[in-house]
Design a protein around this motif. Sequence first.
Motif, PDB file in Angstrom:
ATOM      1  N   SER A  65       0.731  -1.227   0.138  1.00 34.31           N
ATOM      2  CA  SER A  65      -0.050  -0.015  -0.002  1.00 34.31           C
ATOM      3  C   SER A  65       0.946   1.280   0.259  1.00 34.31           C
ATOM      4  N   GLY A  66       2.098   1.035   0.067  1.00 34.41           N
ATOM      5  CA  GLY A  66       3.120   2.301  -0.152  1.00 34.41           C
ATOM      6  C   GLY A  66       3.513   2.742   1.308  1.00 34.41           C
ATOM      7  N   VAL A  67       3.007   2.084   2.315  1.00 30.68           N
ATOM      8  CA  VAL A  67       3.531   2.426   3.682  1.00 30.68           C
ATOM      9  C   VAL A  67       4.676   1.809   4.258  1.00 30.68           C
ATOM     10  N   ARG A  68       5.893   2.759   4.405  1.00 30.75           N
ATOM     11  CA  ARG A  68       7.213   2.407   4.900  1.00 30.75           C
ATOM     12  C   ARG A  68       7.121   1.582   6.127  1.00 30.75           C
ATOM     13  N   GLN A  69       7.846   0.367   5.971  1.00 31.13           N
ATOM     14  CA  GLN A  69       7.827  -0.381   7.297  1.00 31.13           C
ATOM     15  C   GLN A  69       9.344  -0.442   7.649  1.00 31.13           C
ATOM     16  N   ARG A  70       9.382  -0.568   8.981  1.00 30.30           N
ATOM     17  CA  ARG A  70      10.869  -1.025   9.457  1.00 30.30           C
ATOM     18  C   ARG A  70      10.827  -2.430   9.356  1.00 30.30           C
ATOM     19  N   CYS A  71      11.924  -2.996   8.809  1.00 27.66           N
ATOM     20  CA  CYS A  71      12.270  -4.476   8.361  1.00 27.66           C
ATOM     21  C   CYS A  71      13.406  -4.905   9.138  1.00 27.66           C
ATOM     22  N   ALA A  72      13.595  -6.270   9.375  1.00 23.19           N
ATOM     23  CA  ALA A  72      14.834  -6.962   9.504  1.00 23.19           C
ATOM     24  C   ALA A  72      14.856  -8.154   8.878  1.00 23.19           C
ATOM     25  N   ALA A  73      16.011  -8.252   7.980  1.00 23.94           N
ATOM     26  CA  ALA A  73      16.128  -9.260   6.969  1.00 23.94           C
ATOM     27  C   ALA A  73      17.119 -10.302   7.644  1.00 23.94           C
ATOM     28  N   GLU A  74      16.879 -11.585   7.399  1.00 25.16           N
ATOM     29  CA  GLU A  74      17.810 -12.625   7.924  1.00 25.16           C
ATOM     30  C   GLU A  74      18.482 -13.416   6.482  1.00 25.16           C
ATOM     31  N   PHE A  75      19.675 -13.624   6.539  1.00 26.84           N
ATOM     32  CA  PHE A  75      20.179 -14.101   5.522  1.00 26.84           C
ATOM     33  C   PHE A  75      20.960 -15.474   6.096  1.00 26.84           C
ATOM     34  N   THR A  76      21.061 -16.507   5.144  1.00 32.49           N
ATOM     35  CA  THR A  76      22.033 -17.528   5.696  1.00 32.49           C
ATOM     36  C   THR A  76      22.798 -17.793   4.155  1.00 32.49           C
ATOM     37  N   TRP A  77      24.463 -18.115   4.607  1.00 31.07           N
ATOM     38  CA  TRP A  77      25.257 -18.042   3.462  1.00 31.07           C
ATOM     39  C   TRP A  77      25.043 -16.987   2.310  1.00 31.07           C
ATOM     40  N   GLY A  78      24.572 -15.639   3.011  1.00 32.27           N
ATOM     41  CA  GLY A  78      24.277 -14.695   2.315  1.00 32.27           C
ATOM     42  C   GLY A  78      23.063 -14.752   1.233  1.00 32.27           C
ATOM     43  N   LEU A  79      22.156 -15.583   1.406  1.00 37.36           N
ATOM     44  CA  LEU A  79      21.020 -15.600   0.473  1.00 37.36           C
ATOM     45  C   LEU A  79      19.838 -15.286   1.530  1.00 37.36           C
ATOM     46  N   LEU A  80      18.749 -14.432   1.046  1.00 37.77           N
ATOM     47  CA  LEU A  80      17.727 -14.016   2.064  1.00 37.77           C
ATOM     48  C   LEU A  80      16.886 -15.091   2.309  1.00 37.77           C
TER      49      LEU A  80
END
Length: 202
Positions: A173-188
Amino acid sequence: MPERRPTTPFTPLDFQLVLLRRMADHQPDLVEDARHTLGVSIADMREANRRWQAMLRAPRQRSAASRYRSVLGTPESAQERRIGDLVCEALRWPVPLWPTLRFEVLVTGNGAAWNEWLVRAPGAAAPEPTTLDDLAPWSCTVDEVARAFAPARPLEGTAPTRWGLAFTAPDASGVRQRCAAEFTWGLLQRVAVRGPAPGPAA
């Protein structure tokens, strides 16, 4: 009694199982599909991981560069790279399970690994995520998410093969959200949404 040594070499297929074993904590269904694609059992994956860990913990372990060369063969490419004051050699190998990715090891002068992860292959079409909906598991590397949603802030990983990024990104919807991404061996692997970010909508 001395430990029995495996009679078969540790192969690139075995190494792919090591990558998958770590990813199974976050994406078991994707790992299951990949395992079937490779034609291996859960026991095969566990055994490959056990052997890999034994190599890492061996009393007379070889350097990281030597270990990867023995398992993956001659690198597809080797280039000098400077990171601040540190000069490394970037070694890259193809990973058949992910044809558009390469496994990259940054090796210091003494053969130690400074970083080990999956990156996009040179010339391969890279994803250009613009919203949270574009961040599907296994779709992006660390660098790709960091560039798409700059400025991203590194987060401490929960294990040696894991990385994290904190950033803001618009939802559908275009609302900016605070996010935390996790990666294993560099892959999302996954993205956690922590609530709307301060400021106007995107």
